[in-house]
Design a protein around this motif. Structure first.
Motif, PDB file in Angstrom:
ATOM      1  N   SER A   1       0.708  -1.394   0.005  1.00 40.97           N
ATOM      2  CA  SER A   1       0.022   0.023   0.002  1.00 40.97           C
ATOM      3  C   SER A   1       0.948   1.421   0.066  1.00 40.97           C
ATOM      4  N   PHE A   2       2.257   1.146   0.401  1.00 44.09           N
ATOM      5  CA  PHE A   2       3.060   2.252   0.364  1.00 44.09           C
ATOM      6  C   PHE A   2       4.388   1.784   0.500  1.00 44.09           C
ATOM      7  N   THR A   3       5.522   2.399   0.088  1.00 43.40           N
ATOM      8  CA  THR A   3       6.849   2.015   0.330  1.00 43.40           C
ATOM      9  C   THR A   3       7.226   1.637   1.620  1.00 43.40           C
ATOM     10  N   GLY A   4       7.674   0.360   1.987  1.00 48.14           N
ATOM     11  CA  GLY A   4       7.903  -0.150   2.976  1.00 48.14           C
ATOM     12  C   GLY A   4       6.995  -0.973   3.791  1.00 48.14           C
ATOM     13  N   ALA A   5       5.663  -0.974   3.043  1.00 45.22           N
ATOM     14  CA  ALA A   5       4.702  -2.025   3.369  1.00 45.22           C
ATOM     15  C   ALA A   5       4.949  -3.302   2.897  1.00 45.22           C
ATOM     16  N   VAL A   6       5.560  -4.271   3.387  1.00 49.45           N
ATOM     17  CA  VAL A   6       6.104  -5.148   3.000  1.00 49.45           C
ATOM     18  C   VAL A   6       5.156  -6.530   3.305  1.00 49.45           C
ATOM     19  N   LYS A   7       4.513  -6.332   4.140  1.00 47.89           N
ATOM     20  CA  LYS A   7       3.289  -7.371   4.480  1.00 47.89           C
ATOM     21  C   LYS A   7       2.135  -6.644   5.120  1.00 47.89           C
ATOM     22  N   ASP A   8       1.085  -7.463   5.201  1.00 44.94           N
ATOM     23  CA  ASP A   8      -0.233  -6.873   5.819  1.00 44.94           C
ATOM     24  C   ASP A   8       0.051  -6.730   7.304  1.00 44.94           C
ATOM     25  N   ARG A   9      -0.460  -5.537   7.852  1.00 41.72           N
ATOM     26  CA  ARG A   9      -0.391  -5.275   9.382  1.00 41.72           C
ATOM     27  C   ARG A   9      -1.577  -4.805  10.235  1.00 41.72           C
ATOM     28  N   SER A  10      -1.989  -5.242  10.996  1.00 41.35           N
ATOM     29  CA  SER A  10      -2.997  -4.869  11.728  1.00 41.35           C
ATOM     30  C   SER A  10      -2.716  -3.499  12.604  1.00 41.35           C
ATOM     31  N   GLY A  11      -3.770  -2.647  12.525  1.00 42.87           N
ATOM     32  CA  GLY A  11      -3.590  -1.667  13.388  1.00 42.87           C
ATOM     33  C   GLY A  11      -3.948  -1.530  14.770  1.00 42.87           C
ATOM     34  N   LYS A  12      -3.772  -0.431  15.768  1.00 45.07           N
ATOM     35  CA  LYS A  12      -4.074  -0.373  16.870  1.00 45.07           C
ATOM     36  C   LYS A  12      -5.537  -0.621  17.181  1.00 45.07           C
ATOM     37  N   PHE A  13      -6.610  -0.261  16.210  1.00 44.22           N
ATOM     38  CA  PHE A  13      -8.017  -0.320  16.563  1.00 44.22           C
ATOM     39  C   PHE A  13      -8.188  -2.066  16.617  1.00 44.22           C
ATOM     40  N   GLU A  14      -7.758  -2.351  15.429  1.00 41.78           N
ATOM     41  CA  GLU A  14      -7.925  -4.209  15.230  1.00 41.78           C
ATOM     42  C   GLU A  14      -7.493  -4.708  16.246  1.00 41.78           C
ATOM     43  N   THR A  15      -6.153  -4.435  16.898  1.00 43.30           N
ATOM     44  CA  THR A  15      -5.431  -5.203  17.813  1.00 43.30           C
ATOM     45  C   THR A  15      -6.346  -5.048  19.095  1.00 43.30           C
ATOM     46  N   ALA A  16      -7.048  -3.848  19.088  1.00 43.68           N
ATOM     47  CA  ALA A  16      -8.088  -3.459  20.557  1.00 43.68           C
ATOM     48  C   ALA A  16      -9.070  -4.081  20.351  1.00 43.68           C
ATOM     49  N   ASN A  17      -9.551  -4.757  19.417  1.00 43.56           N
ATOM     50  CA  ASN A  17     -11.143  -5.307  19.270  1.00 43.56           C
ATOM     51  C   ASN A  17     -11.598  -5.968  20.512  1.00 43.56           C
ATOM     52  N   GLY A  18     -12.693  -5.604  20.946  1.00 41.75           N
ATOM     53  CA  GLY A  18     -13.047  -6.464  22.351  1.00 41.75           C
ATOM     54  C   GLY A  18     -12.421  -5.866  23.596  1.00 41.75           C
ATOM     55  N   GLY A  19     -11.761  -4.557  23.336  1.00 38.58           N
ATOM     56  CA  GLY A  19     -11.035  -4.148  24.732  1.00 38.58           C
ATOM     57  C   GLY A  19     -11.063  -2.637  24.558  1.00 38.58           C
ATOM     58  N   THR A  20      -9.875  -1.995  24.726  1.00 43.85           N
ATOM     59  CA  THR A  20      -9.849  -0.484  24.921  1.00 43.85           C
ATOM     60  C   THR A  20      -8.725   0.028  24.071  1.00 43.85           C
ATOM     61  N   ILE A  21      -8.970   0.952  23.585  1.00 42.58           N
ATOM     62  CA  ILE A  21      -7.743   1.826  22.661  1.00 42.58           C
ATOM     63  C   ILE A  21      -7.596   3.034  23.501  1.00 42.58           C
ATOM     64  N   PHE A  22      -6.201   3.496  23.906  1.00 40.73           N
ATOM     65  CA  PHE A  22      -6.358   4.854  24.700  1.00 40.73           C
ATOM     66  C   PHE A  22      -5.411   5.582  23.724  1.00 40.73           C
TER      67      PHE A  22
END
Length: 170
Positions: A25-46
């Motif tokens: 998707s951009f230079t340096g994006a060598v693999k798919d990566r989850s973001g903080k919102f996806e990681t926090a799914n079911g919990g809390t993001i600060f």
């Protein structure tokens, strides 16, 4: 609980950090990566220092709050998320809204429960307790004896103008 410091992440990377990205998707994006919102799914993001977030990223955070959906950078696939959001800032968001630097609709979505933490100058009686806490914490970190503060030193610290608040005191 997942933490994201909006001031520490460069504006060109914040969307990737928060929402993830797909390979290529951009230079340096060598693999798919989850973001903080996806990681926090079911919990809390600060989201710390949300007042420093770009208007573009603010619009995407607003979408998450309204629709519970994210899209990774470079993807058109929607991902459903269920996330509690806690946000903090040292900025006056009402002033930022008036100056066109913060979205009013996002402010109203976030401002469900507002906790105003007074400056250290407004709660000088807390200083002795904070000094004790930090002295113990620093001693433990460095494996040294806890430093003692005289009553005179504590009084001087209580009279000081703490523009940097707790970080400056520590």
């Amino acid at each position: 609980m997942v933490e994201g410091n909006c001031a520490a992440i460069p504006s060109e990377l914040i969307e990737s950090e928060l929402f993830g990205h797909v390979k290529g998707s951009f230079t340096g994006a060598v693999k798919d990566r989850s973001g903080k919102f996806e990681t926090a799914n079911g919990g809390t993001i600060f989201l710390d220092e949300i007042g420093d977030m770009s208007l573009s990223a603010q619009a995407k955070v607003l979408r998450v709050l309204q629709e519970n959906i994210i899209s990774r950078v470079g993807s058109d696939k929607d991902i459903k998320v269920d996330v509690r959001v806690i946000a903090a800032t040292n900025k006056d968001l009402q002033k930022e809204i008036a100056d066109g630097k913060f979205r009013e609709d996002l402010y109203h979505r976030l401002a469900v429960i507002i906790i105003n933490v007074p400056s250290l100058n407004e709660r000088r009686d807390d200083i002795p307790l904070l000094i004790k806490f930090f002295a113990e914490q620093i001693a433990e970190e460095h494996g040294t004896a806890v430093k003692k503060f005289s009553d005179k030193a504590i009084k001087l610290l209580q009279e000081y103008d703490w523009t940097g608040n707790i970080r400056e005191l520590r």
